[in-house]
Design a protein around this motif. Structure first.
Motif, short mmCIF file in Angstrom:
data_model
loop_
_atom_site.label_atom_id
_atom_site.label_comp_id
_atom_site.label_asym_id
_atom_site.label_seq_id
_atom_site.Cartn_x
_atom_site.Cartn_y
_atom_site.Cartn_z
N PRO A 14 0.57 35.11 -11.56
CA PRO A 14 1.97 35.36 -11.22
C PRO A 14 2.48 34.30 -10.25
O PRO A 14 1.77 33.92 -9.30
N GLY A 15 3.70 33.83 -10.50
CA GLY A 15 4.26 32.76 -9.69
C GLY A 15 3.95 31.38 -10.21
O GLY A 15 4.54 30.39 -9.72
N GLY A 16 3.07 31.28 -11.17
CA GLY A 16 2.69 29.98 -11.71
C GLY A 16 3.68 29.45 -12.73
O GLY A 16 4.71 30.08 -13.01
N SER A 17 3.35 28.29 -13.28
CA SER A 17 4.23 27.61 -14.23
C SER A 17 3.45 27.18 -15.47
O SER A 17 2.24 26.95 -15.41
N LEU A 18 4.18 27.06 -16.57
CA LEU A 18 3.62 26.55 -17.82
C LEU A 18 4.71 25.80 -18.55
O LEU A 18 5.90 26.12 -18.40
N THR A 19 4.29 24.83 -19.36
CA THR A 19 5.21 24.17 -20.27
C THR A 19 4.69 24.34 -21.69
O THR A 19 3.56 23.94 -21.98
N LEU A 20 5.49 24.97 -22.52
CA LEU A 20 5.15 25.14 -23.94
C LEU A 20 5.76 24.00 -24.74
O LEU A 20 6.84 23.50 -24.41
N SER A 21 5.05 23.60 -25.79
CA SER A 21 5.53 22.54 -26.67
C SER A 21 5.67 23.08 -28.09
O SER A 21 4.88 23.92 -28.52
N CYS A 22 6.65 22.57 -28.80
CA CYS A 22 6.86 22.88 -30.21
C CYS A 22 7.04 21.55 -30.91
O CYS A 22 8.03 20.84 -30.67
N GLU A 23 6.09 21.21 -31.76
CA GLU A 23 6.13 19.93 -32.47
C GLU A 23 6.48 20.19 -33.93
O GLU A 23 5.87 21.05 -34.59
N ALA A 24 7.44 19.43 -34.43
CA ALA A 24 7.87 19.58 -35.82
C ALA A 24 7.23 18.51 -36.69
O ALA A 24 6.94 17.40 -36.23
N GLY A 26 8.65 17.04 -39.12
CA GLY A 26 9.64 16.07 -39.53
C GLY A 26 10.80 16.04 -38.56
O GLY A 26 10.74 16.63 -37.48
N SER A 27 11.84 15.38 -38.96
CA SER A 27 13.00 15.22 -38.09
C SER A 27 13.69 16.54 -37.80
O SER A 27 13.88 17.36 -38.70
N ILE A 28 14.07 16.72 -36.53
CA ILE A 28 14.82 17.92 -36.14
C ILE A 28 16.26 17.59 -35.80
O ILE A 28 17.02 18.47 -35.40
N SER A 29 16.64 16.34 -35.94
CA SER A 29 17.97 15.92 -35.48
C SER A 29 19.10 16.61 -36.22
O SER A 29 20.19 16.78 -35.67
N SER A 30 18.87 17.04 -37.46
CA SER A 30 19.92 17.70 -38.22
C SER A 30 19.83 19.22 -38.17
O SER A 30 20.66 19.91 -38.79
N ILE A 31 18.88 19.74 -37.43
CA ILE A 31 18.71 21.20 -37.33
C ILE A 31 19.70 21.75 -36.31
O ILE A 31 19.73 21.29 -35.16
N GLY A 55 23.68 19.74 -28.07
CA GLY A 55 23.23 19.56 -26.70
C GLY A 55 23.38 20.78 -25.81
O GLY A 55 22.91 20.79 -24.69
N ARG A 56 24.04 21.80 -26.31
CA ARG A 56 24.25 23.02 -25.52
C ARG A 56 22.99 23.89 -25.56
O ARG A 56 22.27 23.93 -26.55
N ASP A 57 22.76 24.58 -24.46
CA ASP A 57 21.62 25.50 -24.35
C ASP A 57 22.12 26.88 -23.98
O ASP A 57 23.14 27.03 -23.28
N ARG A 66 14.66 30.66 -14.36
CA ARG A 66 13.25 30.30 -14.23
C ARG A 66 12.77 29.39 -15.36
O ARG A 66 11.78 28.67 -15.20
N PHE A 67 13.44 29.48 -16.51
CA PHE A 67 13.01 28.75 -17.70
C PHE A 67 14.01 27.64 -18.02
O PHE A 67 15.23 27.81 -17.83
N ILE A 68 13.50 26.52 -18.54
CA ILE A 68 14.35 25.43 -18.99
C ILE A 68 13.87 24.98 -20.36
O ILE A 68 12.67 24.75 -20.55
N VAL A 69 14.80 24.84 -21.30
CA VAL A 69 14.46 24.38 -22.64
C VAL A 69 14.89 22.92 -22.78
O VAL A 69 15.97 22.53 -22.32
N PHE A 70 14.01 22.11 -23.36
CA PHE A 70 14.28 20.70 -23.62
C PHE A 70 14.12 20.45 -25.11
O PHE A 70 13.10 20.81 -25.68
N ARG A 71 15.10 19.82 -25.70
CA ARG A 71 15.01 19.45 -27.10
C ARG A 71 15.02 17.93 -27.17
O ARG A 71 15.97 17.31 -26.68
N ASN A 72 14.00 17.34 -27.75
CA ASN A 72 13.89 15.89 -27.85
C ASN A 72 13.89 15.51 -29.33
O ASN A 72 12.84 15.55 -29.98
N ASN A 73 15.05 15.17 -29.85
CA ASN A 73 15.15 14.84 -31.28
C ASN A 73 14.36 13.59 -31.63
O ASN A 73 13.82 13.48 -32.73
N ALA A 74 14.28 12.64 -30.71
CA ALA A 74 13.55 11.40 -30.98
C ALA A 74 12.06 11.66 -31.18
O ALA A 74 11.39 10.95 -31.94
N GLN A 75 11.54 12.67 -30.48
CA GLN A 75 10.13 13.01 -30.60
C GLN A 75 9.88 14.16 -31.57
O GLN A 75 8.73 14.57 -31.75
#
Length: 114
Positions: A14-24, A26-31, A55-57, A66-75
């Motif tokens: 409790p009180g700790g942090s984690l970063t989850l990743s979601c790898e696609a 193929g391209s996600i730029s059009s999703i 770009g909206r979240d 507490r949570f932040i979502v990052f979407r990186n279309n280039a990756q």
């Protein structure tokens, strides 16, 4: 239609942090909508956060900054940074891609416990 693979789940205190990743696969730029959802034992799957193509979240109320979502279309990836984790955050976390189609990953387990 892309395939999604989540990673980064772990056992954290409790009180700790984690970063989850979601790898696609193929391209996600059009999703239109990429999202994180979670499902705790004996509970329904619920929305955690959405990252839109424009770009909206948006976030579920329980994230309370507490949570932040990052979407990186280039990756072709999306991330969820979770801070100040609580035992009630324990769940399987799923990645979702919607528009076009509706694709889910297999999930990654997050356990918050001392």
């Amino acid at each position: 239609q892309v395939q999604l693979v989540e990673s980064g789940g772990d056992l954290v205190q409790p009180g700790g942090s984690l970063t989850l990743s979601c790898e696609a696969s193929g391209s996600i730029s059009s999703i239109d909508e990429m999202g994180w959802y979670r499902q705790a034992p004996a509970k329904k799957r619920e929305l955690v956060a959405l990252a839109y193509r424009n770009g909206r979240d948006t976030y579920a109320a329980f994230t309370k900054g507490r949570f932040i979502v990052f979407r990186n279309n280039a990756q072709n990836a999306m991330y969820l940074r979770m801070n100040n984790l609580k035992p009630e955050d324990t769940a399987v976390y799923y990645c979702n891609a919607r528009g076009p189609g509706d694709t889910w990953g297999q999930g990654t387990q997050v356990t918050v416990s001392s």
